[in-house]
Each structure stands twice: as structure tokens, then as C-alpha cells.
Scaffold this motif. Sequence first.
Motif, PDB file in Angstrom:
ATOM      1  N   MET A 108     -10.781  55.195  16.079  1.00 46.90           N
ATOM      2  CA  MET A 108     -10.354  53.917  16.632  1.00 46.90           C
ATOM      3  C   MET A 108      -8.919  54.055  17.120  1.00 46.90           C
ATOM      4  SD  MET A 108     -10.406  50.215  14.739  1.00 46.90           S
ATOM      5  CE  MET A 108     -12.179  50.192  14.562  1.00 46.90           C
ATOM      6  N   GLN A 109      -8.620  53.521  18.290  1.00 42.98           N
ATOM      7  CA  GLN A 109      -7.274  53.576  18.827  1.00 42.98           C
ATOM      8  C   GLN A 109      -6.643  52.195  18.847  1.00 42.98           C
ATOM      9  OE1 GLN A 109      -7.511  55.771  22.481  1.00 42.98           O
ATOM     10  NE2 GLN A 109      -5.668  56.851  21.950  1.00 42.98           N
ATOM     11  N   TYR A 110      -5.376  52.151  18.448  1.00 39.01           N
ATOM     12  CA  TYR A 110      -4.640  50.894  18.423  1.00 39.01           C
ATOM     13  C   TYR A 110      -3.425  51.043  19.321  1.00 39.01           C
ATOM     14  CZ  TYR A 110      -7.105  50.964  13.934  1.00 39.01           C
ATOM     15  OH  TYR A 110      -8.046  51.082  12.954  1.00 39.01           O
ATOM     16  N   SER A 111      -2.967  49.942  19.897  1.00 38.38           N
ATOM     17  CA  SER A 111      -1.769  50.011  20.717  1.00 38.38           C
ATOM     18  C   SER A 111      -0.591  49.307  20.056  1.00 38.38           C
ATOM     19  CB  SER A 111      -2.026  49.401  22.098  1.00 38.38           C
ATOM     20  OG  SER A 111      -2.414  48.051  21.960  1.00 38.38           O
ATOM     21  N   GLN A 112      -0.854  48.374  19.170  1.00 37.03           N
ATOM     22  CA  GLN A 112       0.230  47.643  18.514  1.00 37.03           C
ATOM     23  C   GLN A 112       0.799  48.483  17.377  1.00 37.03           C
ATOM     24  OE1 GLN A 112       1.204  44.953  19.984  1.00 37.03           O
ATOM     25  NE2 GLN A 112       2.908  44.620  18.608  1.00 37.03           N
ATOM     26  N   LYS A 113       2.111  48.469  17.229  1.00 33.61           N
ATOM     27  CA  LYS A 113       2.787  49.272  16.207  1.00 33.61           C
ATOM     28  C   LYS A 113       3.540  48.371  15.242  1.00 33.61           C
ATOM     29  CE  LYS A 113       1.788  53.208  18.235  1.00 33.61           C
ATOM     30  NZ  LYS A 113       1.210  54.388  17.674  1.00 33.61           N
ATOM     31  N   TYR A 114       3.593  48.819  13.990  1.00 33.28           N
ATOM     32  CA  TYR A 114       4.236  48.067  12.923  1.00 33.28           C
ATOM     33  C   TYR A 114       5.049  49.019  12.055  1.00 33.28           C
ATOM     34  CZ  TYR A 114       0.345  45.025  14.221  1.00 33.28           C
ATOM     35  OH  TYR A 114      -0.557  44.274  14.932  1.00 33.28           O
ATOM     36  N   SER A 115       5.880  48.458  11.202  1.00 34.38           N
ATOM     37  CA  SER A 115       6.509  49.205  10.114  1.00 34.38           C
ATOM     38  C   SER A 115       6.618  48.253   8.926  1.00 34.38           C
ATOM     39  CB  SER A 115       7.884  49.757  10.514  1.00 34.38           C
ATOM     40  OG  SER A 115       8.797  48.723  10.752  1.00 34.38           O
ATOM     41  N   LEU A 116       6.775  48.838   7.752  1.00 33.60           N
ATOM     42  CA  LEU A 116       6.899  48.046   6.531  1.00 33.60           C
ATOM     43  C   LEU A 116       8.228  48.420   5.890  1.00 33.60           C
ATOM     44  CD1 LEU A 116       5.146  46.014   4.880  1.00 33.60           C
ATOM     45  CD2 LEU A 116       4.550  47.953   3.436  1.00 33.60           C
ATOM     46  N   VAL A 117       9.120  47.442   5.801  1.00 29.53           N
ATOM     47  CA  VAL A 117      10.478  47.708   5.343  1.00 29.53           C
ATOM     48  C   VAL A 117      10.889  46.749   4.236  1.00 29.53           C
ATOM     49  CG1 VAL A 117      11.109  48.524   7.659  1.00 29.53           C
ATOM     50  CG2 VAL A 117      11.685  46.190   6.987  1.00 29.53           C
ATOM     51  N   GLY A 118      11.900  47.145   3.511  1.00 28.73           N
ATOM     52  CA  GLY A 118      12.556  46.257   2.556  1.00 28.73           C
ATOM     53  C   GLY A 118      13.941  45.945   3.094  1.00 28.73           C
ATOM     54  N   PHE A 119      14.155  44.707   3.512  1.00 28.67           N
ATOM     55  CA  PHE A 119      15.483  44.322   3.992  1.00 28.67           C
ATOM     56  C   PHE A 119      16.412  44.163   2.795  1.00 28.67           C
ATOM     57  CE2 PHE A 119      12.880  42.814   7.602  1.00 28.67           C
ATOM     58  CZ  PHE A 119      13.547  43.477   8.628  1.00 28.67           C
ATOM     59  N   LEU A 120      17.675  44.530   2.986  1.00 33.41           N
ATOM     60  CA  LEU A 120      18.644  44.427   1.893  1.00 33.41           C
ATOM     61  C   LEU A 120      19.054  42.990   1.649  1.00 33.41           C
ATOM     62  CD1 LEU A 120      20.852  47.602   2.375  1.00 33.41           C
ATOM     63  CD2 LEU A 120      18.577  47.358   1.375  1.00 33.41           C
ATOM     64  N   GLU A 121      18.871  42.143   2.653  1.00 30.33           N
ATOM     65  CA  GLU A 121      19.055  40.701   2.509  1.00 30.33           C
ATOM     66  C   GLU A 121      17.814  40.041   3.095  1.00 30.33           C
ATOM     67  OE1 GLU A 121      22.675  39.484   4.410  1.00 30.33           O
ATOM     68  OE2 GLU A 121      23.939  40.540   2.962  1.00 30.33           O
ATOM     69  N   HIS A 122      17.370  38.958   2.486  1.00 26.82           N
ATOM     70  CA  HIS A 122      16.156  38.283   2.937  1.00 26.82           C
ATOM     71  C   HIS A 122      16.223  37.960   4.424  1.00 26.82           C
ATOM     72  CE1 HIS A 122      12.745  35.571   3.127  1.00 26.82           C
ATOM     73  NE2 HIS A 122      13.547  34.677   3.684  1.00 26.82           N
ATOM     74  N   GLN A 123      15.128  38.244   5.116  1.00 27.72           N
ATOM     75  CA  GLN A 123      14.964  37.872   6.517  1.00 27.72           C
ATOM     76  C   GLN A 123      13.676  37.061   6.593  1.00 27.72           C
ATOM     77  OE1 GLN A 123      17.408  38.661   8.679  1.00 27.72           O
ATOM     78  NE2 GLN A 123      18.411  39.785   7.024  1.00 27.72           N
TER      79      GLN A 123
END
Length: 157
Positions: free
Chosen positions: A1-16
Motif C-alpha cells: 500500500m502506498q501513502y502520500s501523507q506524512k506524519y511524525s510523532l514527537v514530544g514537545f518540551l512545552e504543551h502545544q
Amino acid sequence: MQYSQKYSLVGFLEHQPKGFEYNMSDWPLHMTFADVFAIDRNSTDIDEKMENVLRSQHAVLVKPKHQAKLGDTTVILVEKTDELVELHTMVVDLLEQNGAIFNTPAFTREGFLPHCTIQKSGMLQKDVVIDELALVDMFPNSDWRQRKILATFKLGG
């Protein structure tokens, strides 16, 4: 399966907040737990699955070590604790089980190198507790220069 949308999973040092949009050159300080990946976000219910798995996790302590260069990027390396590695492995496992394809799989698992990139807004200078991870859209509204927080997941409920 091919996807075009990209994501990342991060921990911000201050709430966003969920829905917050910013230019790619204006990232808030963060630590990446899952580098850029593609996934069929909706049909896998990954947001719900991520929320459920992270609910059972504890907040993690991020301890800066020293400044370093990763390619052309200046970063603050952080102590690679068992807790950080466990959290990283858990989210990578969940993403892969749901069909995620990582742009740079070399930075997952054994290649995970916890760091905080020095940003225009500053740099990591002291110990910080991360108690929430955020799913970031790396291409919102088909604009490669923007980023948008799609969901936030509280560690420990």
C-alpha cells in the motif's frame, strides 16, 4: 500500500495544542519518538490505538548531555534511558503493526538517537518531563512548508 501523507510523532518540551500550525522553520522545541512516516491514518484508527497504548505509559524524563552535529544539524543529545527507548519502541511497534512506512527506518529501534534539535526559539538546557506526545502532519493542506498538530496523546491518561 502506498501513502502520500506524512506524519511524525514527537514530544514537545512545552504543551502545544491540537490544531496548532507553524512553518517548518519554526518548530517548537521537541524530541522525536517516531521520525517521518506514512500511514493510512483513518482506516487503521491509529489515533485511537495510540491513545489507548500511551494511556498506560508514564511520563519520561529527558536529560540533556551535550551539543553535537547530526549531518548539518546542531542538536542537544539526550541521555538514552531505558524509558525513552521503551516509549520509542512501543510507538514504532504500534505504527508498524498498522502499516506505517518510515522514510528513514535507520533511525528506528537500534538507530534511535534521542536528541533535541536547536531551534530559533532556543535549545534544551535542563531536564524536562515529557508527558504528552503529538501527531504532527508534515504536509497539511498540501503545503510542504507547514506543520500541523493533528492529535495529542497524554502519557498515563
